[in-house]
Write a protein that holds these residues in place. Sequence first.
Motif, PDB file in Angstrom:
ATOM      1  N   ARG A 198      47.540  79.420  39.516  1.00 20.80           N
ATOM      2  CA  ARG A 198      48.712  80.344  39.912  1.00 20.80           C
ATOM      3  C   ARG A 198      49.718  79.431  39.129  1.00 20.80           C
ATOM      4  O   ARG A 198      50.052  78.182  39.569  1.00 20.80           O
ATOM      5  CB  ARG A 198      48.671  80.662  40.987  1.00 20.80           C
ATOM      6  N   ASN A 210      53.447  78.922  38.704  1.00 27.45           N
ATOM      7  CA  ASN A 210      54.873  79.425  39.368  1.00 27.45           C
ATOM      8  C   ASN A 210      55.933  79.003  38.396  1.00 27.45           C
ATOM      9  O   ASN A 210      56.079  77.638  38.205  1.00 27.45           O
ATOM     10  CB  ASN A 210      54.831  78.815  40.810  1.00 27.45           C
ATOM     11  N   TYR A 257      60.162  79.075  38.798  1.00 28.80           N
ATOM     12  CA  TYR A 257      60.966  79.557  39.594  1.00 28.80           C
ATOM     13  C   TYR A 257      62.472  79.420  38.545  1.00 28.80           C
ATOM     14  O   TYR A 257      62.934  78.415  38.275  1.00 28.80           O
ATOM     15  CB  TYR A 257      61.126  78.499  40.670  1.00 28.80           C
ATOM     16  N   HIS A 295      54.146  80.738  54.176  1.00 33.79           N
ATOM     17  CA  HIS A 295      52.966  81.097  54.146  1.00 33.79           C
ATOM     18  C   HIS A 295      52.110  80.050  54.170  1.00 33.79           C
ATOM     19  O   HIS A 295      52.563  78.849  53.851  1.00 33.79           O
ATOM     20  CB  HIS A 295      52.483  81.964  52.780  1.00 33.79           C
ATOM     21  N   ASP A 336      48.104  79.098  52.477  1.00 32.51           N
ATOM     22  CA  ASP A 336      47.418  79.733  51.571  1.00 32.51           C
ATOM     23  C   ASP A 336      46.096  80.044  52.074  1.00 32.51           C
ATOM     24  O   ASP A 336      45.544  79.666  53.130  1.00 32.51           O
ATOM     25  CB  ASP A 336      46.939  78.329  50.577  1.00 32.51           C
ATOM     26  N   LEU A 352      47.421  71.314  44.230  1.00 31.33           N
ATOM     27  CA  LEU A 352      48.924  71.518  43.573  1.00 31.33           C
ATOM     28  C   LEU A 352      49.517  70.640  42.818  1.00 31.33           C
ATOM     29  O   LEU A 352      49.648  69.400  43.161  1.00 31.33           O
ATOM     30  CB  LEU A 352      49.789  71.812  44.694  1.00 31.33           C
ATOM     31  N   VAL A 375      53.190  69.768  41.175  1.00 28.66           N
ATOM     32  CA  VAL A 375      54.521  70.288  41.039  1.00 28.66           C
ATOM     33  C   VAL A 375      55.186  69.719  40.060  1.00 28.66           C
ATOM     34  O   VAL A 375      54.890  68.485  39.470  1.00 28.66           O
ATOM     35  CB  VAL A 375      55.319  70.070  42.699  1.00 28.66           C
ATOM     36  N   LEU A 411      59.564  72.296  47.589  1.00 34.69           N
ATOM     37  CA  LEU A 411      58.374  72.743  48.266  1.00 34.69           C
ATOM     38  C   LEU A 411      58.970  72.148  49.460  1.00 34.69           C
ATOM     39  O   LEU A 411      59.314  70.759  49.919  1.00 34.69           O
ATOM     40  CB  LEU A 411      57.191  72.240  47.749  1.00 34.69           C
ATOM     41  N   HIS A 470      53.951  76.436  54.487  1.00 37.22           N
ATOM     42  CA  HIS A 470      54.885  76.001  53.552  1.00 37.22           C
ATOM     43  C   HIS A 470      55.635  77.049  52.811  1.00 37.22           C
ATOM     44  O   HIS A 470      55.161  78.314  52.795  1.00 37.22           O
ATOM     45  CB  HIS A 470      54.074  75.107  52.496  1.00 37.22           C
ATOM     46  N   VAL A 474      58.710  77.575  49.298  1.00 39.02           N
ATOM     47  CA  VAL A 474      59.559  76.975  48.315  1.00 39.02           C
ATOM     48  C   VAL A 474      61.009  77.574  48.319  1.00 39.02           C
ATOM     49  O   VAL A 474      61.328  78.863  48.186  1.00 39.02           O
ATOM     50  CB  VAL A 474      58.857  77.297  46.864  1.00 39.02           C
ATOM     51  N   ARG A 514      62.229  75.424  37.813  1.00 36.13           N
ATOM     52  CA  ARG A 514      61.077  74.701  38.309  1.00 36.13           C
ATOM     53  C   ARG A 514      59.760  75.256  38.056  1.00 36.13           C
ATOM     54  O   ARG A 514      59.663  76.202  38.159  1.00 36.13           O
ATOM     55  CB  ARG A 514      61.451  74.444  39.978  1.00 36.13           C
ATOM     56  N   SER A 536      55.310  74.747  38.867  1.00 34.09           N
ATOM     57  CA  SER A 536      54.162  74.405  39.526  1.00 34.09           C
ATOM     58  C   SER A 536      53.071  74.881  39.182  1.00 34.09           C
ATOM     59  O   SER A 536      53.035  76.184  38.625  1.00 34.09           O
ATOM     60  CB  SER A 536      54.439  74.398  41.142  1.00 34.09           C
ATOM     61  N   ALA A 550      49.245  75.946  40.737  1.00 34.06           N
ATOM     62  CA  ALA A 550      48.339  75.843  42.029  1.00 34.06           C
ATOM     63  C   ALA A 550      47.100  76.149  41.761  1.00 34.06           C
ATOM     64  O   ALA A 550      46.879  77.256  40.990  1.00 34.06           O
ATOM     65  CB  ALA A 550      48.911  76.770  43.238  1.00 34.06           C
ATOM     66  N   PHE A 595      43.759  77.526  43.316  1.00 35.39           N
ATOM     67  CA  PHE A 595      43.288  77.912  44.549  1.00 35.39           C
ATOM     68  C   PHE A 595      41.460  77.922  44.472  1.00 35.39           C
ATOM     69  O   PHE A 595      41.075  78.922  43.609  1.00 35.39           O
ATOM     70  CB  PHE A 595      43.873  79.318  44.786  1.00 35.39           C
TER      71      PHE A 595
HETATM   72  C1  OGA Z   1      51.684  78.439  46.091  1.00 38.26           C
HETATM   73  C2  OGA Z   1      52.776  77.495  46.651  1.00 38.26           C
HETATM   74  C3  OGA Z   1      54.159  75.782  45.925  1.00 38.26           C
HETATM   75  C4  OGA Z   1      55.086  75.233  44.708  1.00 38.26           C
HETATM   76  O1  OGA Z   1      51.904  78.943  45.107  1.00 38.26           O
HETATM   77  O2  OGA Z   1      51.173  78.985  47.204  1.00 38.26           O
HETATM   78  O3  OGA Z   1      52.992  77.529  47.688  1.00 38.26           O
HETATM   79  O4  OGA Z   1      55.465  74.238  45.011  1.00 38.26           O
HETATM   80  N1  OGA Z   1      53.431  76.958  45.704  1.00 38.26           N
HETATM   81  O5  OGA Z   1      55.283  75.947  43.657  1.00 38.26           O
END
Ligand code: OGA
Length: 296
Positions: free
Chosen positions: A152, A154, A156, A171, A173, A180, A182, A189, A228, A230, A238, A240, A242, A244
């Motif tokens: 995933r 991400n 931002y 949340h 995971d 992860l 970053v 985070l 955790h 974000v 930003r 990141s 992840a 999983f």
């Molecule tokens: C996630 C998460 C943290 C981040 O995707 O589950 O917690 O730093 N990401 O983006």
Amino acid sequence: MEDAGDSARAGGGQHRGAAEPLTNHGVETSLMDSVMNLSREFFNQPIERKQKFSNLIDGKNFQVQGYGTDRVVTQDQILDWSDRLHLKVEPKEEQDLAFWPDHPESFRDVLNEYASRTKRIRDNIIQAMAKLLELDEDYFFNRLNKGPAMARINYYPPCPRPDLVFGVRPHSDGSLLTILLVDRAVGGLQVQRDGKWYNVQTTPHTLLINLGDTMQVMCNGIFRSPVHRVVTNAEKERISLAMFYSVNDEKDIEPAAGLLDENRPARYRKVSVGEFRAGFIGKFSRGERYIDSLKI
Ligand code: OGA
Ligand code: NI
């Protein structure tokens, strides 16, 4: 460790113990930089190019893989301030390249290369954890049993009102284990411990190892999956990535028998992976923890 207080700003705190930083991991820094740079390039493209990989069927029904925003499950949900690209990378034969960007051109190869390295790290960690718990060293590996790995990524964007919305709401995971990577320059985070939020500060090229709810159930709560979130910021984008790792669909999720006796009863009930997944998504969208509903 720095108390993040009520401020939604990322700062310079350090937190160990929950989201554990890993430095001596054997993944070349150039590979980590490439996968992040290529991902950033993907997200920086015009929306029409990204929509080719949309996670919506006919523009409305959500599917797991693809590019898009937060999944809308309930009417009153507050959406996370992030875009994401969600891809199944393992098992390899189940990769659906229709969702994998073809631009930048090297994205697919680089993501695959990166995933092959994190998989090795995953195997080392779950073996070490099984030994630590005095379980058979393949205990977690056998339950993983070629289970899926979802990447995933991400993204931002800067957020004009960081006080109003999260990049990702609080949340834990659902995975067995998350690896992860970053953003090397922009924080955000935070990890919760004893009701307080702490900024997670990383040095460039460290990986964060996050245990997920599946692990917490399997080790009967001996290791916990950290809550955790974000936070967003008004100035900088930003990114990141992840990875999983989850157990195979045919497996059930339950505390390891080797950790239980009359003094240490099971703290979580057994569930099928399908039930776990559906339950997790529903609770996540409401900002609740599914694992709480498994407590005995
Ligand atoms: C996630 C998460 C943290 C981040 O995707 O589950 O917690 O730093 N990401 O983006
Ligand atoms: Ni997470």
